[in-house]
Motif scaffolding. Sequence first.
Motif, PDB file in Angstrom:
ATOM      1  N   GLN A   1       0.829  -1.198   0.000  1.00 37.60           N
ATOM      2  CA  GLN A   1       0.000   0.000   0.000  1.00 37.60           C
ATOM      3  C   GLN A   1       0.871   1.258   0.000  1.00 37.60           C
ATOM      4  O   GLN A   1       1.916   1.302   0.644  1.00 37.60           O
ATOM      5  CB  GLN A   1      -0.922   0.009   1.220  1.00 37.60           C
ATOM      6  N   VAL A   2       0.431   2.267  -0.734  1.00 40.41           N
ATOM      7  CA  VAL A   2       1.158   3.525  -0.842  1.00 40.41           C
ATOM      8  C   VAL A   2       0.154   4.670  -0.700  1.00 40.41           C
ATOM      9  O   VAL A   2      -0.961   4.593  -1.220  1.00 40.41           O
ATOM     10  CB  VAL A   2       1.881   3.645  -2.201  1.00 40.41           C
ATOM     11  N   ASP A   3       0.562   5.720   0.014  1.00 49.34           N
ATOM     12  CA  ASP A   3      -0.252   6.928   0.124  1.00 49.34           C
ATOM     13  C   ASP A   3       0.372   8.024  -0.735  1.00 49.34           C
ATOM     14  O   ASP A   3       1.600   8.201  -0.738  1.00 49.34           O
ATOM     15  CB  ASP A   3      -0.344   7.392   1.577  1.00 49.34           C
ATOM     16  N   LEU A   4      -0.479   8.758  -1.453  1.00 50.08           N
ATOM     17  CA  LEU A   4      -0.015   9.770  -2.395  1.00 50.08           C
ATOM     18  C   LEU A   4      -0.541  11.150  -2.000  1.00 50.08           C
ATOM     19  O   LEU A   4      -1.748  11.317  -1.791  1.00 50.08           O
ATOM     20  CB  LEU A   4      -0.489   9.446  -3.812  1.00 50.08           C
ATOM     21  N   SER A   5       0.367  12.094  -1.893  1.00 51.36           N
ATOM     22  CA  SER A   5      -0.020  13.479  -1.685  1.00 51.36           C
ATOM     23  C   SER A   5      -0.173  14.136  -3.044  1.00 51.36           C
ATOM     24  O   SER A   5       0.783  14.184  -3.831  1.00 51.36           O
ATOM     25  CB  SER A   5       1.047  14.213  -0.850  1.00 51.36           C
TER      26      SER A   5
ATOM     27  N   THR B   1      -2.770  19.077  -6.336  1.00 49.47           N
ATOM     28  CA  THR B   1      -3.987  19.878  -6.512  1.00 49.47           C
ATOM     29  C   THR B   1      -5.012  19.649  -5.404  1.00 49.47           C
ATOM     30  O   THR B   1      -6.076  20.273  -5.426  1.00 49.47           O
ATOM     31  CB  THR B   1      -4.635  19.542  -7.866  1.00 49.47           C
ATOM     32  N   ALA B   2      -4.702  18.777  -4.462  1.00 48.73           N
ATOM     33  CA  ALA B   2      -5.620  18.499  -3.346  1.00 48.73           C
ATOM     34  C   ALA B   2      -4.793  18.434  -2.066  1.00 48.73           C
ATOM     35  O   ALA B   2      -4.298  17.361  -1.705  1.00 48.73           O
ATOM     36  CB  ALA B   2      -6.378  17.200  -3.573  1.00 48.73           C
ATOM     37  N   PRO B   3      -4.600  19.546  -1.358  1.00 45.51           N
ATOM     38  CA  PRO B   3      -3.757  19.569  -0.157  1.00 45.51           C
ATOM     39  C   PRO B   3      -4.155  18.486   0.842  1.00 45.51           C
ATOM     40  O   PRO B   3      -5.332  18.324   1.169  1.00 45.51           O
ATOM     41  CB  PRO B   3      -3.998  20.972   0.413  1.00 45.51           C
ATOM     42  N   SER B   4      -3.150  17.736   1.299  1.00 44.19           N
ATOM     43  CA  SER B   4      -3.430  16.619   2.208  1.00 44.19           C
ATOM     44  C   SER B   4      -4.011  17.092   3.532  1.00 44.19           C
ATOM     45  O   SER B   4      -4.754  16.355   4.177  1.00 44.19           O
ATOM     46  CB  SER B   4      -2.145  15.822   2.452  1.00 44.19           C
ATOM     47  N   SER B   5      -3.682  18.306   3.962  1.00 47.01           N
ATOM     48  CA  SER B   5      -4.215  18.816   5.224  1.00 47.01           C
ATOM     49  C   SER B   5      -5.733  18.988   5.170  1.00 47.01           C
ATOM     50  O   SER B   5      -6.402  18.943   6.201  1.00 47.01           O
ATOM     51  CB  SER B   5      -3.554  20.146   5.574  1.00 47.01           C
ATOM     52  N   ALA B   6      -6.258  19.186   3.968  1.00 45.28           N
ATOM     53  CA  ALA B   6      -7.708  19.388   3.817  1.00 45.28           C
ATOM     54  C   ALA B   6      -8.426  18.144   3.328  1.00 45.28           C
ATOM     55  O   ALA B   6      -9.556  17.876   3.740  1.00 45.28           O
ATOM     56  CB  ALA B   6      -7.972  20.550   2.853  1.00 45.28           C
TER      57      ALA B   6
ATOM     58  N   ALA C   1     -17.812   5.891  -3.928  1.00 46.15           N
ATOM     59  CA  ALA C   1     -18.525   6.786  -3.009  1.00 46.15           C
ATOM     60  C   ALA C   1     -17.912   8.184  -2.975  1.00 46.15           C
ATOM     61  O   ALA C   1     -18.529   9.114  -2.456  1.00 46.15           O
ATOM     62  CB  ALA C   1     -18.534   6.190  -1.603  1.00 46.15           C
ATOM     63  N   THR C   2     -16.695   8.356  -3.515  1.00 39.53           N
ATOM     64  CA  THR C   2     -16.056   9.674  -3.499  1.00 39.53           C
ATOM     65  C   THR C   2     -16.279  10.387  -4.828  1.00 39.53           C
ATOM     66  O   THR C   2     -16.590   9.769  -5.840  1.00 39.53           O
ATOM     67  CB  THR C   2     -14.543   9.554  -3.237  1.00 39.53           C
ATOM     68  N   ARG C   3     -16.087  11.699  -4.808  1.00 39.63           N
ATOM     69  CA  ARG C   3     -16.283  12.507  -6.014  1.00 39.63           C
ATOM     70  C   ARG C   3     -15.248  12.166  -7.083  1.00 39.63           C
ATOM     71  O   ARG C   3     -15.531  12.237  -8.275  1.00 39.63           O
ATOM     72  CB  ARG C   3     -16.194  13.996  -5.639  1.00 39.63           C
ATOM     73  N   THR C   4     -14.051  11.798  -6.675  1.00 41.40           N
ATOM     74  CA  THR C   4     -12.997  11.472  -7.626  1.00 41.40           C
ATOM     75  C   THR C   4     -13.111  10.046  -8.160  1.00 41.40           C
ATOM     76  O   THR C   4     -12.538   9.726  -9.193  1.00 41.40           O
ATOM     77  CB  THR C   4     -11.619  11.630  -6.976  1.00 41.40           C
ATOM     78  N   GLY C   5     -13.823   9.202  -7.422  1.00 41.40           N
ATOM     79  CA  GLY C   5     -13.907   7.798  -7.813  1.00 41.40           C
ATOM     80  C   GLY C   5     -12.800   6.945  -7.236  1.00 41.40           C
ATOM     81  O   GLY C   5     -12.718   5.752  -7.535  1.00 41.40           O
ATOM     82  N   TYR C   6     -11.954   7.553  -6.384  1.00 47.61           N
ATOM     83  CA  TYR C   6     -10.837   6.823  -5.794  1.00 47.61           C
ATOM     84  C   TYR C   6     -10.838   6.998  -4.280  1.00 47.61           C
ATOM     85  O   TYR C   6     -11.432   7.940  -3.744  1.00 47.61           O
ATOM     86  CB  TYR C   6      -9.507   7.317  -6.384  1.00 47.61           C
ATOM     87  N   ALA C   7     -10.157   6.078  -3.587  1.00 44.58           N
ATOM     88  CA  ALA C   7     -10.139   6.077  -2.126  1.00 44.58           C
ATOM     89  C   ALA C   7      -9.107   7.066  -1.590  1.00 44.58           C
ATOM     90  O   ALA C   7      -8.015   7.210  -2.153  1.00 44.58           O
ATOM     91  CB  ALA C   7      -9.828   4.673  -1.610  1.00 44.58           C
ATOM     92  N   TRP C   8      -9.464   7.731  -0.481  1.00 43.79           N
ATOM     93  CA  TRP C   8      -8.592   8.680   0.201  1.00 43.79           C
ATOM     94  C   TRP C   8      -8.521   8.322   1.674  1.00 43.79           C
ATOM     95  O   TRP C   8      -9.377   7.597   2.190  1.00 43.79           O
ATOM     96  CB  TRP C   8      -9.112  10.105   0.029  1.00 43.79           C
ATOM     97  N   THR C   9      -7.516   8.851   2.357  1.00 38.21           N
ATOM     98  CA  THR C   9      -7.429   8.616   3.796  1.00 38.21           C
ATOM     99  C   THR C   9      -8.529   9.378   4.538  1.00 38.21           C
ATOM    100  O   THR C   9      -8.901   9.002   5.643  1.00 38.21           O
ATOM    101  CB  THR C   9      -6.055   9.050   4.333  1.00 38.21           C
ATOM    102  N   SER C  10      -9.028  10.453   3.947  1.00 39.30           N
ATOM    103  CA  SER C  10     -10.183  11.146   4.515  1.00 39.30           C
ATOM    104  C   SER C  10     -11.447  10.436   4.028  1.00 39.30           C
ATOM    105  O   SER C  10     -11.400   9.544   3.184  1.00 39.30           O
ATOM    106  CB  SER C  10     -10.208  12.617   4.097  1.00 39.30           C
TER     107      SER C  10
ATOM    108  N   PRO D   1     -11.218  15.200  -2.168  1.00 37.71           N
ATOM    109  CA  PRO D   1     -11.555  16.523  -2.716  1.00 37.71           C
ATOM    110  C   PRO D   1     -12.888  16.497  -3.455  1.00 37.71           C
ATOM    111  O   PRO D   1     -13.309  15.452  -3.966  1.00 37.71           O
ATOM    112  CB  PRO D   1     -10.396  16.798  -3.678  1.00 37.71           C
ATOM    113  N   PRO D   2     -13.560  17.643  -3.558  1.00 38.27           N
ATOM    114  CA  PRO D   2     -14.885  17.697  -4.181  1.00 38.27           C
ATOM    115  C   PRO D   2     -14.834  17.921  -5.690  1.00 38.27           C
ATOM    116  O   PRO D   2     -15.780  18.460  -6.258  1.00 38.27           O
ATOM    117  CB  PRO D   2     -15.537  18.890  -3.475  1.00 38.27           C
TER     118      PRO D   2
END
Length: 270
Positions: free
Chosen positions: A165-169, A172-177, A229-238, A242-243
């Motif tokens: 597994q890899v997490d990507l920052s 165009t979508a700040p990880s803090s938000a 379920a997300t707007r991007t179609g991909y999984a995020w840690t949040s 992003p919208p």
Amino acid sequence: MKFRFKALQRMREPDELDSPTLLAAPRGWIALFVVLITMTAALLWTFAGHIPITVDAPGLLTHPNGTALIQSPYGGMVRSVLTQPADQVALGQTVVEVEDAQGHTQQVTSPFGGQVVGLSVTAGQVVEPGTPIASVERTDASPDRMVAMVFVPAPQAIGLAPGEQVDLSVSTAPSSAFGLLRGTITSISPYTLTKDAVSGLVGGDLAAQRYLTGAPPRLVLIDLVRDPATRTGYAWTSQSGPPMPLGSQVSVTATVDVGRQTPFNLILGR
């Protein structure tokens, strides 16, 4: 005389040899035990614990075949440019027309299908054979999908394996938000990449400079984890990410787990 009387009275009293002597209060013993337990746990963790070792590696969101250059096989003057950035081109489609030294109009066609991400020539410009004409993000892979190409320095890529597994920052979508984009390693290049190889994947020497700042890299291909379920179609840690939709040709930084190390070895610099 008053103090003398008290001293004589004290000497007449029997010694209290059978009375218990309080060396430390119960609170003192509790504090001592807590300190000893903490030190023992810290010592055990120093030799038996494990600290994850991660490395941050640059990359970009693209398609499996990456970005390639269209080069002119002819020399002469560019008569017309028939495509613009963001246009889709098909295999064999004319990109520019070049007038050679004999006055003949030669057509430079695309050897692959994809989306134009950059033009290197303008009408009226004189070109030589081999001059880059356009950068095209290839979308002719089968099956085509969005992936992340990450360039990990060769010494730090040892131990990586498909399925991790890899997490990507995402730039165009700040990880803090919005959190980090989830991915899974699908392949790792068996050899390090040359400058020309990196340039061929990202669309030229200028784009390749970002990935050639240290040791020669190895290409790590990462599939994005899908989540409808997300707007991007991909999984995020949040929870939702992003919208807005996720586009290609976007810079990312991958946090890759390259192993684990005991705190003792870390202190010694091993």
